[in-house]
Design a protein around this motif. Structure first.
Motif, short mmCIF file in Angstrom:
data_model
loop_
_atom_site.label_atom_id
_atom_site.label_comp_id
_atom_site.label_asym_id
_atom_site.label_seq_id
_atom_site.Cartn_x
_atom_site.Cartn_y
_atom_site.Cartn_z
N GLU A 100 59.40 25.22 19.36
CA GLU A 100 58.87 24.27 20.35
C GLU A 100 59.87 24.05 21.48
OE1 GLU A 100 59.01 23.49 16.99
OE2 GLU A 100 56.91 23.96 16.59
N GLU A 101 61.16 23.97 21.14
CA GLU A 101 62.19 23.80 22.17
C GLU A 101 62.24 25.02 23.08
OE1 GLU A 101 65.76 21.13 20.42
OE2 GLU A 101 65.35 22.99 19.32
N ARG A 124 59.29 24.96 25.42
CA ARG A 124 59.45 23.92 26.43
C ARG A 124 60.45 24.35 27.50
NH1 ARG A 124 63.16 20.23 27.02
NH2 ARG A 124 64.01 20.47 24.93
N SER A 158 64.42 25.26 17.96
CA SER A 158 63.13 25.45 17.32
C SER A 158 62.22 26.20 18.28
CB SER A 158 62.51 24.09 16.96
OG SER A 158 62.19 23.38 18.15
#
Length: 146
Positions: free
Chosen positions: A37-38, A41, A35
């Motif tokens: 977000e991953e 991060r 994703s």
């Protein structure tokens, strides 16, 4: 095993005694998707003090080139291999009038001249230098189309 003739043994050269261990690694898992977000991060993790792209990729079991690609995308960089792909445009060659001919453009320093390729109606390709005059190109094209 017969060892009478040289070159008949199959070996990895890892040793001469006992048995050799061969490990076959297969990919049993499907292609992973991450994703946004991953990705953010993981990219942020590579910028932490003491961290490298290699250590982060090993820790999470992903390829280093994938992390590098995500870092370039985060910086807004465009992949170079797609940007460097040449585009071919159709060109129609018209014979010049009897009027004055334009002089060829001056060569650009530090850049090697690239030949121009003209695809003729019969499918042949005519390669000419950038400095070749239009009348000479028209004569060559007419001769090759005949």
């Amino acid at each position: 095993m017969a060892r009478g003739m040289a070159g008949t043994d199959a070996s990895t050269g890892a040793g001469t005694g006992g048995s050799e261990r061969v490990e076959i690694v297969t990919r049993g898992e499907r292609r992973r998707s991450f994703s946004a977000e991953e990705k953010v991060r993981l990219v942020a993790e590579t910028f932490q003090p003491g961290e490298t792209v290699t250590t982060v990729s090993r820790r999470h079991g992903i390829c280093t080139s994938l992390l590098h690609r995500w870092r370039r995308a985060a910086r807004g960089e465009v992949p170079s291999r797609r940007a460097a792909r040449p585009r071919l445009l159709p060109v129609r060659l018209v014979a010049p009038d009897a009027g004055p001919t334009a002089s060829p453009p001056p060569p650009v320093p530090d850049i090697a001249p690239v030949p121009i390729e003209v695809v003729l109606r019969n499918g042949r390709v005519l390669r000419v230098a950038v400095t070749t005059g239009l009348a000479a190109v028209a004569r060559r094209a007419a001769a090759r189309e005949a």
